[in-house]
Design a protein around this motif. Structure first.
Motif, PDB file in Angstrom:
ATOM      1  N   LEU A   1       0.860  -1.173   0.000  1.00  6.26           N
ATOM      2  CA  LEU A   1       0.000   0.000   0.000  1.00  6.26           C
ATOM      3  C   LEU A   1       0.901   1.228   0.000  1.00  6.26           C
ATOM      4  N   LYS A   2       0.870   1.984  -1.081  1.00  4.04           N
ATOM      5  CA  LYS A   2       1.659   3.210  -1.196  1.00  4.04           C
ATOM      6  C   LYS A   2       0.820   4.381  -0.714  1.00  4.04           C
ATOM      7  N   ILE A   3       1.304   5.062   0.310  1.00  6.35           N
ATOM      8  CA  ILE A   3       0.609   6.211   0.901  1.00  6.35           C
ATOM      9  C   ILE A   3       1.358   7.470   0.502  1.00  6.35           C
ATOM     10  N   THR A   4       0.686   8.368  -0.192  1.00  5.30           N
ATOM     11  CA  THR A   4       1.286   9.618  -0.650  1.00  5.30           C
ATOM     12  C   THR A   4       0.620  10.781   0.059  1.00  5.30           C
ATOM     13  N   ASN A   5       1.442  11.645   0.642  1.00  5.87           N
ATOM     14  CA  ASN A   5       0.926  12.776   1.411  1.00  5.87           C
ATOM     15  C   ASN A   5       0.992  14.043   0.576  1.00  5.87           C
ATOM     16  N   ASN A   6      -0.134  14.399  -0.015  1.00  5.17           N
ATOM     17  CA  ASN A   6      -0.254  15.657  -0.757  1.00  5.17           C
ATOM     18  C   ASN A   6      -1.078  16.685   0.005  1.00  5.17           C
ATOM     19  N   SER A   7      -1.163  16.499   1.329  1.00  2.00           N
ATOM     20  CA  SER A   7      -2.040  17.358   2.134  1.00  2.00           C
ATOM     21  C   SER A   7      -1.524  18.780   2.274  1.00  2.00           C
ATOM     22  N   GLY A   8      -0.209  18.960   2.180  1.00  2.00           N
ATOM     23  CA  GLY A   8       0.372  20.280   2.415  1.00  2.00           C
ATOM     24  C   GLY A   8       0.496  20.631   3.882  1.00  2.00           C
TER      25      GLY A   8
ATOM     26  N   GLY B   1       4.418  15.865   0.811  1.00  2.45           N
ATOM     27  CA  GLY B   1       5.208  15.775  -0.410  1.00  2.45           C
ATOM     28  C   GLY B   1       5.961  14.477  -0.570  1.00  2.45           C
ATOM     29  N   GLN B   2       5.816  13.568   0.392  1.00  3.46           N
ATOM     30  CA  GLN B   2       6.543  12.304   0.376  1.00  3.46           C
ATOM     31  C   GLN B   2       5.572  11.124   0.287  1.00  3.46           C
ATOM     32  N   SER B   3       6.133   9.935   0.066  1.00  3.13           N
ATOM     33  CA  SER B   3       5.353   8.701   0.028  1.00  3.13           C
ATOM     34  C   SER B   3       5.994   7.651   0.923  1.00  3.13           C
ATOM     35  N   THR B   4       5.170   6.783   1.464  1.00  2.00           N
ATOM     36  CA  THR B   4       5.619   5.648   2.266  1.00  2.00           C
ATOM     37  C   THR B   4       4.868   4.412   1.794  1.00  2.00           C
ATOM     38  N   THR B   5       5.546   3.279   1.714  1.00  2.00           N
ATOM     39  CA  THR B   5       4.886   2.036   1.331  1.00  2.00           C
ATOM     40  C   THR B   5       4.909   1.059   2.492  1.00  2.00           C
ATOM     41  N   ILE B   6       3.739   0.567   2.851  1.00  2.00           N
ATOM     42  CA  ILE B   6       3.611  -0.476   3.860  1.00  2.00           C
ATOM     43  C   ILE B   6       2.985  -1.692   3.171  1.00  2.00           C
ATOM     44  N   ARG B   7       2.805  -2.769   3.908  1.00  2.00           N
ATOM     45  CA  ARG B   7       2.138  -3.939   3.350  1.00  2.00           C
ATOM     46  C   ARG B   7       0.866  -4.206   4.140  1.00  2.00           C
ATOM     47  N   ILE B   8      -0.191  -4.576   3.426  1.00  2.00           N
ATOM     48  CA  ILE B   8      -1.468  -4.850   4.075  1.00  2.00           C
ATOM     49  C   ILE B   8      -1.823  -6.320   3.862  1.00  2.00           C
TER      50      ILE B   8
END
Length: 388
Positions: A30-37, A89-96
């Motif tokens: 699961l790739k989580i991308t934070n574009n929230s600002g 502005g970054q992304s993190t990948t975890i596993r589900i």
């Protein structure tokens, strides 16, 4: 348990594995991308029911399942299941893992989860004493099993921190849903504020003025933020119409010959089958039953009453029952056109980039839901969007 949790089995329809397809692995990325600002920290939680055992628990960043310990009464603190999320502005990948559950995310502070003797206590921010009331957070619902991935965005309980979901398929293509239009977050809130009848009262703010969420109208009615009579005028007109005419419900898109026929008699709408036999009956619904698709519009997981009730619930929330005697009405241009309607669902759908949302429990009637599904998922996606 909140409404959305109770509905995971219905809003995410599980399929039957196709043995000819490649087996779905025990975990997927699961790739989580934070574009929230937003500059503060983000915390991620993967909570749910392990499909192979039926146990409730949580998964860590590597996808390893951890069963919840025994809870108590009063509820006891749950183990810290937080995963540090990506910076803006970054992304993190975890596993589900193979779960039926939720991916929560919160901004600035961790969520407070508790355990009772019956399992996990989900946040219920309609309750003023809920420990998560003043935290900005939201969640996605998902099922990963041998047949694939079902992942959706949801506003069944509340409209809060915006996000989108997606899936990368075996051929490399990507499907996404749940993004708001530019300015859509503010647009939903402003629509509610400008709507007469108490709809602006659904919005919850922190003492510092920060907007946290808009409650669903179900919780609005339950807490008194929205009047219990919110849908009464529409229901009265439906009752009047179908006392002298017939409402035809064709609940299964793939079974056009399966039809049920509704007529009102007194305080009851009776549905008959093609032979004229009464198959189920509904009392005149109140706003809570309509907004929650429960109570007087209960939808059991059966072959008759449940499908009819889901269709009725969608028709009431979208206000299509008066304009179309053949339900479900699957044309979005016909939805929310009456002055009495689910203004919360109307506002959310209007601001969605693709028009899709889960703004009430059976918003999947007519394929209006914000859902991605794939039988061979290579990667799931969760994108945190700006609060603007």
């Amino acid at each position: 348990m909140t409404a959305a949790t109770a509905l995971i089995g219905t809003v995410i329809a599980l399929g039957t594995p196709d043995r000819a397809e490649a087996a779905v692995p025990d975990t997927i990325p699961l790739k989580i991308t934070n574009n929230s600002g937003r500059s503060g920290p983000v915390y991620i939680y993967d909570l749910g029911t392990q499909l192979s055992t039926g146990r409730q628990g949580w998964a860590d960043a590597g996808g390893t399942f951890h069963a919840w310990p025994a809870g108590g009464n009063p509820p006891t603190p749950a183990p810290d299941a937080a995963i540090t999320g990506p910076a803006s502005g970054q992304s993190t990948t975890i596993r589900i893992p193979k779960f039926s559950g939720r991916i929560y995310f919160s901004y600035d502070q961790k969520l407070d989860f508790r355990l009772t003797t019956g399992g996990l206590v989900q946040p219920a921010v309609q309750n003023p004493s809920d420990p998560n009331r003043n935290i900005l957070f939201s969640w996605s619902e998902y099922t990963l099993n041998d047949a694939g991935l079902w992942l959706n965005s949801t506003q069944v309980d509340m409209f809060s921190a915006p996000y989108a979901v997606g899936v990368q398929r075996g051929d490399g293509s990507v499907s996404t849903t749940g993004h708001l239009k530019a300015g859509g977050y503010t647009g939903v809130l402003n629509t509610l504020r400008g709507q007469s009848g108490g709809w602006g009262n659904l919005i919850q703010t922190r003492s510092d003025g920060t907007v946290l969420r808009a409650l669903s109208p179900l919780y609005g009615v339950e807490t008194g933020a929205l009047p219990a009579s919110a849908m009464a005028d529409y229901v009265n007109r439906v009752w009047q119409k179908y006392a002298t005419s017939t409402l035809t419900v064709t609940p299964f898109a793939g079974q056009p010959n399966t039809k049920y026929f509704g007529r009102v008699s007194g305080n009851v709408m009776n549905f008959t089958d093609s032979s004229g036999a009464v198959v189920t009956s509904f009392q005149k619904p109140d706003a809570s039953s309509i907004f929650g698709c429960h109570g007087l519009l209960d939808a059991p997981n059966d072959a008759v009453r449940g499908p009819i009730s889901r269709t009725l619930c969608a028709g009431y929330n979208r206000s299509t029952l008066l304009t179309n005697p053949n339900q479900p009405d699957s044309s979005p241009a016909n939805f929310y056109q009456d002055a009495v309607t689910n203004q919360y669902a109307r506002a959310i759908h209007a601001q969605m980039a693709d028009g899709k949302a889960y703004a009430f429990a059976f918003d999947d009637v007519g394929n209006q839901e914000s859902l991605v599904n794939d039988g061979n998922p290579q990667q799931a996606l969760l994108t945190l969007d700006p609060l603007s």
